[in-house]
Write a protein that holds these residues in place. Structure first.
Motif, PDB file in Angstrom:
ATOM      1  N   ALA A  94       0.944  -1.082   0.238  1.00 26.51           N
ATOM      2  CA  ALA A  94       0.053  -0.027  -0.213  1.00 26.51           C
ATOM      3  C   ALA A  94       0.875   1.516   0.016  1.00 26.51           C
ATOM      4  CB  ALA A  94      -0.804   0.126   1.630  1.00 26.51           C
ATOM      5  N   GLY A  95       0.492   2.054  -0.572  1.00 25.06           N
ATOM      6  CA  GLY A  95       1.406   3.793  -0.268  1.00 25.06           C
ATOM      7  C   GLY A  95       0.203   4.462   1.456  1.00 25.06           C
ATOM      8  N   PHE A  96       1.026   4.829   1.732  1.00 18.85           N
ATOM      9  CA  PHE A  96       0.507   5.854   2.624  1.00 18.85           C
ATOM     10  C   PHE A  96       0.085   7.143   2.631  1.00 18.85           C
ATOM     11  CE2 PHE A  96       3.590   4.728   4.799  1.00 18.85           C
ATOM     12  CZ  PHE A  96       4.291   6.079   5.398  1.00 18.85           C
ATOM     13  N   ILE A  97      -0.458   7.915   3.426  1.00 17.87           N
ATOM     14  CA  ILE A  97      -0.020   9.251   3.728  1.00 17.87           C
ATOM     15  C   ILE A  97      -0.293   9.571   4.973  1.00 17.87           C
ATOM     16  CG2 ILE A  97      -2.898   9.318   3.529  1.00 17.87           C
ATOM     17  CD1 ILE A  97      -1.934  12.693   2.215  1.00 17.87           C
ATOM     18  N   ARG A  98       0.093  10.731   5.781  1.00 12.70           N
ATOM     19  CA  ARG A  98       0.285  10.891   6.880  1.00 12.70           C
ATOM     20  C   ARG A  98      -0.257  12.147   7.482  1.00 12.70           C
ATOM     21  NH1 ARG A  98       3.473   6.569  11.334  1.00 12.70           N
ATOM     22  NH2 ARG A  98       1.691   4.824  11.387  1.00 12.70           N
ATOM     23  N   TYR A  99      -0.554  13.110   8.374  1.00 12.01           N
ATOM     24  CA  TYR A  99      -0.988  14.301   9.089  1.00 12.01           C
ATOM     25  C   TYR A  99      -0.064  14.404  10.019  1.00 12.01           C
ATOM     26  CZ  TYR A  99      -1.719  19.142   9.428  1.00 12.01           C
ATOM     27  OH  TYR A  99      -1.205  20.632   9.705  1.00 12.01           O
ATOM     28  N   TYR A 100       0.649  15.285  10.013  1.00 13.41           N
ATOM     29  CA  TYR A 100       1.247  15.346  11.648  1.00 13.41           C
ATOM     30  C   TYR A 100       0.687  16.554  12.026  1.00 13.41           C
ATOM     31  CZ  TYR A 100       3.741  11.058  10.807  1.00 13.41           C
ATOM     32  OH  TYR A 100       4.248  10.063  10.472  1.00 13.41           O
ATOM     33  N   PHE A 101      -0.179  16.487  13.733  1.00 14.37           N
ATOM     34  CA  PHE A 101      -0.021  18.203  14.090  1.00 14.37           C
ATOM     35  C   PHE A 101       0.975  19.526  14.543  1.00 14.37           C
ATOM     36  CE2 PHE A 101      -3.838  15.867  13.897  1.00 14.37           C
ATOM     37  CZ  PHE A 101      -4.852  16.534  13.294  1.00 14.37           C
ATOM     38  N   THR A 102       1.663  18.243  14.900  1.00 14.07           N
ATOM     39  CA  THR A 102       3.534  19.071  15.695  1.00 14.07           C
ATOM     40  C   THR A 102       3.557  17.986  15.545  1.00 14.07           C
ATOM     41  OG1 THR A 102       2.086  18.030  17.464  1.00 14.07           O
ATOM     42  CG2 THR A 102       1.373  20.361  17.190  1.00 14.07           C
ATOM     43  N   PRO A 103       5.541  18.642  15.733  1.00 13.69           N
ATOM     44  CA  PRO A 103       7.014  17.543  15.915  1.00 13.69           C
ATOM     45  C   PRO A 103       6.134  16.075  16.476  1.00 13.69           C
ATOM     46  CG  PRO A 103       7.022  19.584  15.604  1.00 13.69           C
ATOM     47  CD  PRO A 103       5.866  19.791  16.036  1.00 13.69           C
ATOM     48  N   ASP A 104       6.046  16.658  17.676  1.00 13.87           N
ATOM     49  CA  ASP A 104       6.191  15.147  18.617  1.00 13.87           C
ATOM     50  C   ASP A 104       4.127  15.938  19.112  1.00 13.87           C
ATOM     51  OD1 ASP A 104       8.425  14.922  18.991  1.00 13.87           O
ATOM     52  OD2 ASP A 104       8.612  15.741  20.826  1.00 13.87           O
ATOM     53  N   GLY A 105       3.201  14.379  18.739  1.00 17.01           N
ATOM     54  CA  GLY A 105       1.814  14.728  19.337  1.00 17.01           C
ATOM     55  C   GLY A 105       1.213  13.872  18.061  1.00 17.01           C
ATOM     56  N   LEU A 106      -0.249  14.526  18.320  1.00 11.01           N
ATOM     57  CA  LEU A 106      -0.855  13.419  17.607  1.00 11.01           C
ATOM     58  C   LEU A 106      -0.626  13.399  15.820  1.00 11.01           C
ATOM     59  CD1 LEU A 106      -4.464  12.398  17.966  1.00 11.01           C
ATOM     60  CD2 LEU A 106      -4.610  14.761  16.883  1.00 11.01           C
ATOM     61  N   PHE A 107      -1.433  12.250  15.433  1.00 11.95           N
ATOM     62  CA  PHE A 107      -1.404  12.158  14.200  1.00 11.95           C
ATOM     63  C   PHE A 107      -2.442  11.659  13.150  1.00 11.95           C
ATOM     64  CE2 PHE A 107       0.666   8.633  14.792  1.00 11.95           C
ATOM     65  CZ  PHE A 107       0.362   8.103  13.755  1.00 11.95           C
ATOM     66  N   PHE A 108      -2.941  11.799  11.991  1.00 15.38           N
ATOM     67  CA  PHE A 108      -3.906  10.290  12.011  1.00 15.38           C
ATOM     68  C   PHE A 108      -3.124  10.122  10.427  1.00 15.38           C
ATOM     69  CE2 PHE A 108      -5.298  15.341  10.268  1.00 15.38           C
ATOM     70  CZ  PHE A 108      -6.082  14.471   9.147  1.00 15.38           C
ATOM     71  N   GLY A 109      -3.752   8.981   9.438  1.00 13.41           N
ATOM     72  CA  GLY A 109      -2.854   8.806   8.657  1.00 13.41           C
ATOM     73  C   GLY A 109      -4.342   7.513   7.874  1.00 13.41           C
ATOM     74  N   SER A 110      -3.468   6.966   6.659  1.00 15.43           N
ATOM     75  CA  SER A 110      -4.002   6.055   6.220  1.00 15.43           C
ATOM     76  C   SER A 110      -3.681   5.216   4.888  1.00 15.43           C
ATOM     77  CB  SER A 110      -5.642   6.591   5.490  1.00 15.43           C
ATOM     78  OG  SER A 110      -6.656   4.981   4.775  1.00 15.43           O
ATOM     79  N   ASP A 111      -3.126   4.088   5.160  1.00 16.99           N
ATOM     80  CA  ASP A 111      -2.511   3.187   4.154  1.00 16.99           C
ATOM     81  C   ASP A 111      -3.989   2.865   3.067  1.00 16.99           C
ATOM     82  OD1 ASP A 111      -0.936   3.337   5.882  1.00 16.99           O
ATOM     83  OD2 ASP A 111      -0.974   0.641   6.551  1.00 16.99           O
ATOM     84  N   LEU A 112      -3.714   3.165   1.433  1.00 17.24           N
ATOM     85  CA  LEU A 112      -4.672   2.190   0.517  1.00 17.24           C
ATOM     86  C   LEU A 112      -3.827   1.270  -0.213  1.00 17.24           C
ATOM     87  CD1 LEU A 112      -7.261   2.837  -0.696  1.00 17.24           C
ATOM     88  CD2 LEU A 112      -6.296   4.301  -1.690  1.00 17.24           C
ATOM     89  N   GLY A 113      -4.092   0.286  -0.880  1.00 16.95           N
ATOM     90  CA  GLY A 113      -3.840  -0.927  -1.717  1.00 16.95           C
ATOM     91  C   GLY A 113      -4.664  -1.644  -1.587  1.00 16.95           C
ATOM     92  N   TYR A 114      -3.077  -2.682  -1.786  1.00 27.35           N
ATOM     93  CA  TYR A 114      -4.031  -4.086  -1.997  1.00 27.35           C
ATOM     94  C   TYR A 114      -3.738  -5.047  -0.804  1.00 27.35           C
ATOM     95  CZ  TYR A 114      -5.579  -8.079  -4.717  1.00 27.35           C
ATOM     96  OH  TYR A 114      -6.427  -9.411  -5.315  1.00 27.35           O
TER      97      TYR A 114
END
Length: 171
Positions: A94-114
């Protein structure tokens, strides 16, 4: 057919991210491998035949800026069979994308593939998604996830769990 249109739509939607004309310089501050483990509870169809999921997680990540990372993800997730069912597994690509709100802390993201299935007859796999939310610092990522593989023959293999990865820096 809906899955095909979904994949095409996502690829076209992410296309501007990859259309950068500048050279990409991989450094210890913007690129690394992530290696770790996951543990989850199978739900829905998978919960009927499996009691526990344990996996290995391997990722290569590149940060466009301090907040946005992309990369490739793979690994292996073993679903332990219960009652008279055998173990089976998923190998995601899969490919993935992540968003990091701050250098240390909360993130969210997702993988998408096969997701390629192992130990299952008459089913090779299908569309794989793995949204995540978690905490990160320079060395570690700890996250909760929901994983779903929309396999052939109308079989959805789903799990909810936690994972942890260690960042191995390129030098």
């Amino acid at each position: 057919m809906k899955k095909t249109f979904l994949i095409i739509g996502i690829v076209l939607g992410l296309n501007p991210l990859f259309g950068q004309e500048e050279d990409i310089d991989l450094t210890v501050d913007n690129s690394w491998l992530k290696a770790g483990i996951t543990a989850g509870v199978p739900v829905s169809d998978a919960g009927d035949v499996s009691s526990f999921a344990l996996g290995l997680d391997l990722r290569g990540q590149y940060l466009f800026n301090p907040n946005l990372g992309i990369g490739v993800a793979t690994g292996y997730n073993n679903y332990f069979g219960k009652d008279n069912y055998d173990d089976f597994g998923i190998v995601p690509l899969a490919g993935f994308i992540r968003y990091y709100f701050t250098p240390d802390g909360l993130f969210f993201g997702s993988d998408l593939g096969y997701g390629f299935l192992t130990g299952v007859d008459d089913n090779e796999g299908g569309l794989y998604i793995n949204p995540q939310i978690g905490y990160h610092n320079r060395d570690w990522n700890i996250y909760a996830y929901y994983q779903n593989t929309f396999a052939e023959n109308d079989v959805d293999i789903q799990a909810v769990g936690i994972g942890a990865t260690y960042n191995i820096r390129f030098k």
